[in-house]
Write an enzyme that holds these catalytic residues in place. Structure first.
Site, mmCIF file in Angstrom:
data_model
loop_
_atom_site.group_PDB
_atom_site.id
_atom_site.type_symbol
_atom_site.label_atom_id
_atom_site.label_comp_id
_atom_site.label_asym_id
_atom_site.label_seq_id
_atom_site.Cartn_x
_atom_site.Cartn_y
_atom_site.Cartn_z
ATOM 1 N N GLU A 1 -0.694 -9.302 -0.526
ATOM 2 C CA GLU A 1 -2.127 -9.513 -0.247
ATOM 3 C C GLU A 1 -2.934 -9.542 -1.550
ATOM 4 O O GLU A 1 -3.874 -10.329 -1.691
ATOM 5 C CB GLU A 1 -2.641 -8.420 0.700
ATOM 6 C CG GLU A 1 -2.047 -8.558 2.098
ATOM 7 C CD GLU A 1 -2.418 -7.405 3.010
ATOM 8 O OE1 GLU A 1 -2.030 -6.262 2.708
ATOM 9 O OE2 GLU A 1 -3.090 -7.651 4.024
ATOM 10 N N GLU B 1 4.451 -5.316 7.370
ATOM 11 C CA GLU B 1 3.697 -4.259 8.069
ATOM 12 C C GLU B 1 4.138 -4.042 9.513
ATOM 13 O O GLU B 1 4.129 -2.917 10.000
ATOM 14 C CB GLU B 1 2.188 -4.577 8.041
ATOM 15 C CG GLU B 1 1.534 -4.312 6.693
ATOM 16 C CD GLU B 1 1.635 -5.479 5.718
ATOM 17 O OE1 GLU B 1 2.391 -6.434 5.995
ATOM 18 O OE2 GLU B 1 0.945 -5.434 4.684
ATOM 19 N N GLY C 1 0.553 -4.999 0.916
ATOM 20 C CA GLY C 1 -0.643 -5.048 0.067
ATOM 21 C C GLY C 1 -0.389 -5.711 -1.276
ATOM 22 O O GLY C 1 -1.324 -6.221 -1.903
ATOM 23 N N ALA D 1 0.869 -1.178 0.000
ATOM 24 C CA ALA D 1 0.000 0.000 0.000
ATOM 25 C C ALA D 1 0.902 1.222 0.000
ATOM 26 O O ALA D 1 2.039 1.169 0.465
ATOM 27 C CB ALA D 1 -0.869 -0.016 1.246
HETATM 28 N N1 COA Z 1 4.596 3.120 -0.572
HETATM 29 C C1 COA Z 1 4.980 4.295 -1.123
HETATM 30 N N2 COA Z 1 6.100 4.428 -1.880
HETATM 31 C C2 COA Z 1 6.831 3.328 -2.080
HETATM 32 C C3 COA Z 1 6.482 2.072 -1.541
HETATM 33 C C4 COA Z 1 5.299 1.998 -0.740
HETATM 34 N N3 COA Z 1 4.875 0.863 -0.209
HETATM 35 N N4 COA Z 1 7.425 1.162 -1.893
HETATM 36 C C5 COA Z 1 8.316 1.833 -2.653
HETATM 37 N N5 COA Z 1 7.958 3.131 -2.764
HETATM 38 C C6 COA Z 1 8.642 4.195 -3.500
HETATM 39 C C7 COA Z 1 9.859 4.722 -2.747
HETATM 40 O O1 COA Z 1 9.474 5.663 -1.773
HETATM 41 C C8 COA Z 1 10.654 5.316 -3.866
HETATM 42 O O2 COA Z 1 10.091 6.546 -4.239
HETATM 43 P P1 COA Z 1 11.025 7.838 -4.485
HETATM 44 O O3 COA Z 1 11.949 7.420 -5.603
HETATM 45 O O4 COA Z 1 10.069 8.908 -4.870
HETATM 46 O O5 COA Z 1 11.745 8.068 -3.210
HETATM 47 C C9 COA Z 1 10.405 4.350 -5.017
HETATM 48 O O6 COA Z 1 9.195 3.669 -4.702
HETATM 49 C C10 COA Z 1 11.500 3.312 -5.202
HETATM 50 O O7 COA Z 1 11.654 2.635 -3.972
HETATM 51 P P2 COA Z 1 13.070 2.488 -3.220
HETATM 52 O O8 COA Z 1 12.786 2.270 -1.766
HETATM 53 O O9 COA Z 1 13.968 3.618 -3.575
HETATM 54 O O10 COA Z 1 13.623 1.144 -3.903
HETATM 55 P P3 COA Z 1 14.669 0.115 -3.286
HETATM 56 O O11 COA Z 1 15.045 -0.799 -4.388
HETATM 57 O O12 COA Z 1 15.739 0.839 -2.557
HETATM 58 O O13 COA Z 1 13.825 -0.716 -2.182
HETATM 59 C C11 COA Z 1 11.911 -1.935 -1.360
HETATM 60 C C12 COA Z 1 12.767 -1.544 -2.577
HETATM 61 C C13 COA Z 1 10.694 -2.683 -1.870
HETATM 62 C C14 COA Z 1 12.720 -2.817 -0.426
HETATM 63 C C15 COA Z 1 11.482 -0.640 -0.618
HETATM 64 O O14 COA Z 1 10.931 0.252 -1.556
HETATM 65 C C16 COA Z 1 10.476 -0.855 0.464
HETATM 66 O O15 COA Z 1 10.804 -1.352 1.525
HETATM 67 N N6 COA Z 1 9.199 -0.462 0.218
HETATM 68 C C17 COA Z 1 8.147 -0.529 1.199
HETATM 69 C C18 COA Z 1 7.665 -1.954 1.382
HETATM 70 C C19 COA Z 1 6.602 -2.012 2.461
HETATM 71 O O16 COA Z 1 6.841 -1.780 3.622
HETATM 72 N N7 COA Z 1 5.364 -2.339 2.043
HETATM 73 C C20 COA Z 1 4.254 -2.484 2.924
HETATM 74 C C21 COA Z 1 3.489 -1.220 3.009
HETATM 75 S S1 COA Z 1 2.120 -1.385 4.148
#
Ligand code: COA
Length: 258
Positions: free
Chosen positions: A115, A135, A112, A66
């Protein structure tokens, strides 16, 4: 309807819905969830579509969860509302579609995103896919059905471990725990899913819809799945597909389901 956050394509009877926010790793914001709802409702009402493939744009993510930026200042009531609306409009809606939905998990499927993949009828992953429910690392729990569906698919112990540890598993681990049915190279993922979809398309759409209803009944509180199976089994006897399927068998020819 024209979409800003998803792409739609149709190849014969197979529709592909692609979540299209690659710069945000296809994170599910409100607008994307609304469009997904519209897209699956439209696909279900389109009789030329027999199978839906759901995937994410880019080579990095299916859906990375999400959109955290949208709910970081929510209060208790807004949090509950977010989960309820999401479950009703998208996640439960997909699980209960009569049209089979295959998740083509082409990269990160987190929160999400996992999910969403779990709400689909089954999943195929590419070798680079990583899956998890992170989460609790955000001070939350999964809210789009993850606490329920993960245990149903991988068993309670593994689900507890994945949720409590917030860690990601690889595609091969997901295969071992039956979270995905196949793991294939990323460049083959969509072709592989289309082949699976093609096999499904050869069978009776009304029987497949009845099978989805019966299988899902096992997971519905207060519903006797065996009773649902009896009802759906009986229902099939009144369909043109039953007449065509059995007649074709007796005439030693392939069925021609309409
Ligand atoms: N919500 C909002 N933005 C998200 C996102 C999320 N769940 N997951 C990734 N993004 C965005 C990042 O903020 C970033 O945006 P920006 O370039 O404007 O800063 C872009 O997507 C790329 O992500 P980034 O984190 O730079 O890539 P990465 O390769 O370094 O890491 C992940 C990849 C998936 C490990 C990392 O993005 C992450 O942990 N995301 C969240 C996962 C999460 O907790 N999901 C559950 C949400 S309830």
């Amino acid at each position: 309807m024209s979409y800003q956050n998803i792409l739609l394509a149709q190849n014969e009877a197979i529709a592909t819905i692609t979540i299209n926010r690659p710069n945000k790793l296809n994170a599910l914001n409100k607008a994307t969830l609304e469009e997904l709802h519209e897209a699956v409702v439209d696909a279900e009402s389109n009789s030329s579509i027999r199978v839906i493939i759901l995937t994410g744009n880019g080579d990095k993510a299916f859906v990375a969860g999400a959109d955290i930026s949208e709910f970081s200042n929510y209060d208790v009531a807004q949090g509950a509302d977010l989960a309820r609306k999401g479950q009703d409009m998208v996640f439960d809606a997909i699980q209960n579609l009569k049209t089979p939905v295959i998740a083509a998990v082409n990269g990160f499927a987190l929160g999400g995103g996992l999910e969403l993949a779990m709400a689909c009828h089954f999943r195929v992953a590419s070798t680079n896919a990583r899956m998890g429910l992170p989460e609790v690392s955000l001070g939350l729990i999964p809210g789009y059905g993850g606490t329920q569906r993960l245990g149903q698919i991988v068993g309670r112990g593994k689900a507890m471990e994945m949720i409590m540890s917030a860690s990601m598993i690889t595609a091969d681990e997901a295969l071992k725990y039956n979270l995905v049915n196949y793991v294939v190279a990323q460049e083959e993922l969509l072709v592989f899913c289309e082949k699976l979809a093609g096999k499904i398309c050869r069978n009776s759409a009304t029987a497949i819809a009845a099978a989805i209803t019966a299988v899902n009944a096992n997971y519905e509180a207060g519903v006797n799945g065996f009773e649902t199976e009896i009802e759906q089994f009986g229902y099939c006897f009144g369909t043109p597909d039953f007449v065509e399927g059995t007649t074709a068998f007796l005439e030693k020819r392939k069925p021609n389901f309409k």
